[in-house]
Design a protein around this motif. Sequence first.
Motif, PDB file in Angstrom:
ATOM      1  N   SER A   3      -3.342  -0.854   3.271  1.00 14.70           N
ATOM      2  CA  SER A   3      -1.968  -1.233   3.491  1.00 14.70           C
ATOM      3  C   SER A   3      -1.024  -0.160   4.015  1.00 14.70           C
ATOM      4  CB  SER A   3      -1.429  -2.179   2.328  1.00 14.70           C
ATOM      5  OG  SER A   3      -1.298  -0.919   1.208  1.00 14.70           O
ATOM      6  N   THR A   4       0.235  -0.339   4.445  1.00  8.49           N
ATOM      7  CA  THR A   4       1.061   0.643   4.694  1.00  8.49           C
ATOM      8  C   THR A   4       1.745   1.045   3.328  1.00  8.49           C
ATOM      9  OG1 THR A   4       2.977  -1.029   4.909  1.00  8.49           O
ATOM     10  CG2 THR A   4       1.430  -0.594   6.877  1.00  8.49           C
ATOM     11  N   PRO A   5       2.455   2.103   3.514  1.00  5.91           N
ATOM     12  CA  PRO A   5       3.191   2.633   2.212  1.00  5.91           C
ATOM     13  C   PRO A   5       4.341   1.595   1.975  1.00  5.91           C
ATOM     14  CG  PRO A   5       2.565   4.403   3.621  1.00  5.91           C
ATOM     15  CD  PRO A   5       2.439   3.137   4.436  1.00  5.91           C
ATOM     16  N   ARG A   6       5.012   1.097   2.864  1.00  5.39           N
ATOM     17  CA  ARG A   6       6.175   0.201   2.373  1.00  5.39           C
ATOM     18  C   ARG A   6       5.415  -1.057   1.893  1.00  5.39           C
ATOM     19  NH1 ARG A   6      11.319  -1.119   3.067  1.00  5.39           N
ATOM     20  NH2 ARG A   6      11.808  -3.113   3.532  1.00  5.39           N
ATOM     21  N   LEU A   7       4.553  -1.562   2.289  1.00  2.24           N
ATOM     22  CA  LEU A   7       3.711  -2.685   1.328  1.00  2.24           C
ATOM     23  C   LEU A   7       3.450  -2.319   0.120  1.00  2.24           C
ATOM     24  CD1 LEU A   7       2.825  -5.606   1.895  1.00  2.24           C
ATOM     25  CD2 LEU A   7       0.866  -4.999   2.607  1.00  2.24           C
ATOM     26  N   THR A   8       2.896  -1.176   0.018  1.00  2.00           N
ATOM     27  CA  THR A   8       2.414  -0.775  -1.475  1.00  2.00           C
ATOM     28  C   THR A   8       3.689  -0.649  -2.327  1.00  2.00           C
ATOM     29  OG1 THR A   8       0.739   0.530  -0.378  1.00  2.00           O
ATOM     30  CG2 THR A   8       1.320   1.137  -2.773  1.00  2.00           C
ATOM     31  N   GLN A   9       4.829  -0.124  -1.693  1.00  2.00           N
ATOM     32  CA  GLN A   9       6.121   0.147  -2.439  1.00  2.00           C
ATOM     33  C   GLN A   9       6.537  -1.321  -3.038  1.00  2.00           C
ATOM     34  OE1 GLN A   9       8.331   2.635  -0.171  1.00  2.00           O
ATOM     35  NE2 GLN A   9       7.358   4.528  -0.877  1.00  2.00           N
ATOM     36  N   ASP A  10       6.631  -1.988  -2.124  1.00  2.00           N
ATOM     37  CA  ASP A  10       7.195  -3.553  -2.102  1.00  2.00           C
ATOM     38  C   ASP A  10       6.192  -4.048  -3.395  1.00  2.00           C
ATOM     39  OD1 ASP A  10       8.966  -3.050  -0.242  1.00  2.00           O
ATOM     40  OD2 ASP A  10       7.978  -4.420   1.329  1.00  2.00           O
TER      41      ASP A  10
END
Length: 103
Positions: A3-10
């Motif tokens: 997953s992308t870092p943004r998706l992980t942070q979300d």
Amino acid sequence: MGSTPRLTQDAVIIWFVGPLTVSLFQDFAASLSSEYFYTRTASPVAVAYEIIGAVSATVHISVAISAWLTERISWRRLYWPNHTAVQPGPLHMTEGAMLFMQY
């Protein structure tokens, strides 16, 4: 896990906010069930627990079915701890986190 870092942070934000949102949903379901649907029920909180349990069971079963049907994932990969998967390299943290979740 791809997953992308943004998706992980979300996902991390949703994980930490989860207990607050679940408790709000439980309060809402208890008040709704006591007023409209379950006037004979002695404990509307028990009804809210049943609703949350049904939703949780549905999510867990859907995850297990998707693991069964997806070609890239297997039940053994998801649920059986694999100590040899944690090796030095770019996937070290990912495989370590996966091993932690399996336990």
